[in-house]
Design a protein around this motif. Structure first.
Motif, mmCIF file in Angstrom:
data_model
loop_
_atom_site.group_PDB
_atom_site.id
_atom_site.type_symbol
_atom_site.label_atom_id
_atom_site.label_comp_id
_atom_site.label_asym_id
_atom_site.label_seq_id
_atom_site.Cartn_x
_atom_site.Cartn_y
_atom_site.Cartn_z
ATOM 1 N N THR A 1 0.835 -1.194 0.000
ATOM 2 C CA THR A 1 0.000 0.000 0.000
ATOM 3 C C THR A 1 0.870 1.244 0.000
ATOM 4 O OG1 THR A 1 -1.644 -1.206 1.293
ATOM 5 C CG2 THR A 1 -1.878 1.173 1.170
ATOM 6 N N LEU A 2 0.685 2.100 -0.973
ATOM 7 C CA LEU A 2 1.419 3.356 -1.028
ATOM 8 C C LEU A 2 0.847 4.291 0.025
ATOM 9 C CD1 LEU A 2 1.645 3.785 -4.901
ATOM 10 C CD2 LEU A 2 3.400 2.955 -3.340
ATOM 11 N N SER A 3 1.644 5.304 0.387
ATOM 12 C CA SER A 3 1.242 6.136 1.522
ATOM 13 C C SER A 3 -0.028 6.928 1.236
ATOM 14 C CB SER A 3 2.371 7.087 1.907
ATOM 15 O OG SER A 3 2.688 7.912 0.810
ATOM 16 N N ASP A 4 -0.375 7.124 -0.031
ATOM 17 C CA ASP A 4 -1.614 7.867 -0.317
ATOM 18 C C ASP A 4 -2.810 6.924 -0.424
ATOM 19 O OD1 ASP A 4 -1.120 6.581 -2.638
ATOM 20 O OD2 ASP A 4 -1.177 8.356 -3.916
ATOM 21 N N ARG B 1 -3.187 4.126 -2.320
ATOM 22 C CA ARG B 1 -3.252 3.203 -3.447
ATOM 23 C C ARG B 1 -2.711 1.841 -3.018
ATOM 24 N NH1 ARG B 1 -0.196 6.647 -8.005
ATOM 25 N NH2 ARG B 1 0.907 7.347 -6.132
ATOM 26 N N ARG B 2 -3.410 0.796 -3.405
ATOM 27 C CA ARG B 2 -3.053 -0.532 -2.935
ATOM 28 C C ARG B 2 -2.864 -1.457 -4.124
ATOM 29 N NH1 ARG B 2 -6.767 -4.691 -1.041
ATOM 30 N NH2 ARG B 2 -5.769 -6.098 0.451
ATOM 31 N N GLN B 3 -1.811 -2.232 -4.103
ATOM 32 C CA GLN B 3 -1.591 -3.194 -5.174
ATOM 33 C C GLN B 3 -1.440 -4.578 -4.581
ATOM 34 O OE1 GLN B 3 -1.581 -2.941 -8.618
ATOM 35 N NE2 GLN B 3 -1.477 -5.172 -8.478
ATOM 36 N N ILE C 1 5.639 -4.826 -9.994
ATOM 37 C CA ILE C 1 4.195 -5.029 -10.028
ATOM 38 C C ILE C 1 3.469 -3.797 -9.525
ATOM 39 C CG2 ILE C 1 2.307 -6.322 -8.956
ATOM 40 C CD1 ILE C 1 4.037 -8.818 -9.166
ATOM 41 N N THR C 2 3.931 -3.232 -8.407
ATOM 42 C CA THR C 2 3.185 -2.055 -7.946
ATOM 43 C C THR C 2 3.403 -0.863 -8.868
ATOM 44 O OG1 THR C 2 4.552 -0.761 -6.415
ATOM 45 C CG2 THR C 2 3.724 -2.859 -5.612
ATOM 46 N N GLY D 1 0.980 -1.541 -11.736
ATOM 47 C CA GLY D 1 -0.424 -1.576 -11.366
ATOM 48 C C GLY D 1 -0.942 -0.264 -10.831
ATOM 49 N N ARG D 2 -0.115 0.482 -10.114
ATOM 50 C CA ARG D 2 -0.656 1.619 -9.381
ATOM 51 C C ARG D 2 0.053 2.939 -9.574
ATOM 52 N NH1 ARG D 2 -5.621 0.565 -9.121
ATOM 53 N NH2 ARG D 2 -6.367 -0.908 -7.575
ATOM 54 N N ASP E 1 7.519 6.642 -1.986
ATOM 55 C CA ASP E 1 7.345 5.585 -0.988
ATOM 56 C C ASP E 1 8.365 4.475 -1.128
ATOM 57 O OD1 ASP E 1 5.296 6.068 0.792
ATOM 58 O OD2 ASP E 1 3.810 5.754 -0.776
ATOM 59 N N ARG F 1 10.915 2.538 0.463
ATOM 60 C CA ARG F 1 11.573 2.287 1.737
ATOM 61 C C ARG F 1 13.043 2.010 1.498
ATOM 62 N NH1 ARG F 1 6.106 2.276 1.735
ATOM 63 N NH2 ARG F 1 5.080 0.843 3.167
#
Lengths: 241, 241
Positions: A71-74, A76-78, B145-146, B149-150, B232, B234
């Motif tokens: 999940t990105l901090s805003d 958005r979820r992948q 992937i993220t 996708g996002r 984001d 890390r």
DNA sequence: CGCGTTATTGACGTGTTTCAAGATCTGTGG
DNA sequence: CCACAGATCTTGAAACACGTCAATAACGCG
């Protein structure tokens, strides 16, 4: 349903999946059965492993569906990948494994530690089964990448349904054309890099074309073989033999 | 360039990368150096491993860039991951490994088999280095992937450039803000699930915002740390220690 | 110098998102 | 058995990100 004296009559999804990946001997099956007795349960929407937590050892999903997600901090979820009954989660060659993403229960879920003791025993197929499982996992990740990068919404949904169908099949949880699927459209959206709204509309298009229909918790594929061909899904080679 | 008597003075990208993943002893380094003597070369645009071919053993990329890619029958191509100098390609736990996608040279490329003999020797860090390398690989796949996708085109490019910057850095091939990048815009498009045209326009936007500039075979990041935070990313935790 | 590859541009089409509202389902408690 | 609340699904209209097509410009190499 009468309870049988002789246990192996109805193999668990886990045993069935792993046995499809490598030939397991009686000791392996016994180890699996005994591991299944120390099962834990997690409810839907709860995390099984949270990000930055230390990874537990390899874990077998006995029932229910789960996923790895980032999940990105805003917000958005992948969803990075799905875990279906019989899958081995958290297989890692990582020396000091720290979770880099969540593992979340998508439904109520039951799981147990994957048996380790039997690994070195002569004739055990467990190690090979785990290795195959890991190899399949990577295949799924790669396919997921091409889905997200190069397929339309229409193709993404169809392709994912085919993958799930195949995977459930090898756990004995799907028949030739249909299966139970507990994913919401929102979950599908997070997996396929789309929005719920568009998932919804595309599902309608798929139904209207008689490609596949997704109804309340069940999916029906009208012609899996032809669909797989049209999506360039190579038939998983002879890995299972 | 004069040839030095004492070899370790300038470690190869491969040695530098692997040493960053686990502590290597002298025997490991010697094994690496000797493996590098049996290097093979493949020219840009040629396949190193073709689909459905038997996988060769683990292979270390000594110089040049390569990628894993999958091509759909209608020509759509998705790059699944990049291999940079020092990366170990084809690390597989797969018992009977058959390639499920191509490995293609993006530039002229030199590689050699990854040393295996030293793996069991006491004190060798090679096995751990390979395991770490594999673990990183999976991390890259998940991030990819993220990305696909996002993230928007703008974010995808920025995020990939950051990843490459980090990875090249650990091979000693990048300075604080810039690096050499031999990828064409078409290759970027295939990696990021976009079209060349859109890559081109987005690169211009990135340059105009002073986020990063991609010029003839070089990339300059204006503020890598801030950019990484905004995406984001890390900071790879303490894995390297 | 010339040729193939790569980069750049413009006008236009479309797949997908966004926003926002309403309908339908599902389980829970009274 | 009904009423209710929260989750899930469905729908419409409008905006936007990204794709397509097609032509031109700039590069890089022999």
């Amino acid at each position: 349903m009468t309870r049988m004296r002789i246990e192996p009559a109805k193999p668990s999804a886990a045993a069935s999946r792993l046995a499809a990946l490598a030939s397991l001997n009686d000791a392996d099956l016994a180890a699996l059965r005994s591991a299944e007795s120390s099962a834990r349960k997690v409810y839907a929407r709860r995390d099984i492993v949270s990000e930055r937590e230390t990874m537990p050892g390899p874990t077998i999903l006995l029932s229910g569906w789960a996923c790895r997600a980032y999940t990105l901090s805003d917000g958005r979820r992948q969803i990075l990948g799905l875990f279906l009954p019989g899958d081995v989660m958290g297989l890692s060659w990582h020396p000091r494994p720290t979770a880099t993403c969540n593992i979340t229960a998508l439904t109520d879920v039951v799981f147990c530690p994957a048996p380790q003791a039997a690994l070195q025993a002569p004739g055990s197929g467990l190690a090979e089964a785990y290795a195959m499982s890991k190899a399949c996992d990577e295949g799924f990740l790669l396919r997921h990448i091409t889905r997200l990068g190069r397929m339309s919404a229409y193709e993404r949904i169809a392709d994912l349904m085919l993958e799930i169908h195949e995977r459930l099949g090898s756990a004995g949880l799907a028949d030739g054309k249909s299966f139970q699927m507990p994913l919401t459209q929102e979950t599908l959206a997070d997996a396929l890099g789309l929005t719920t709204v568009h998932i919804n509309r595309t599902i309608q298009a798929l139904r209207q074309d008689r490609t596949l229909s997704i109804g309340s918790r069940t999916v029906e594929l009208h012609d899996p073989v032809r669909l797989a061909e049209s999506l360039d899904r190579r038939p998983m080679s002879g890995q299972s033999g």
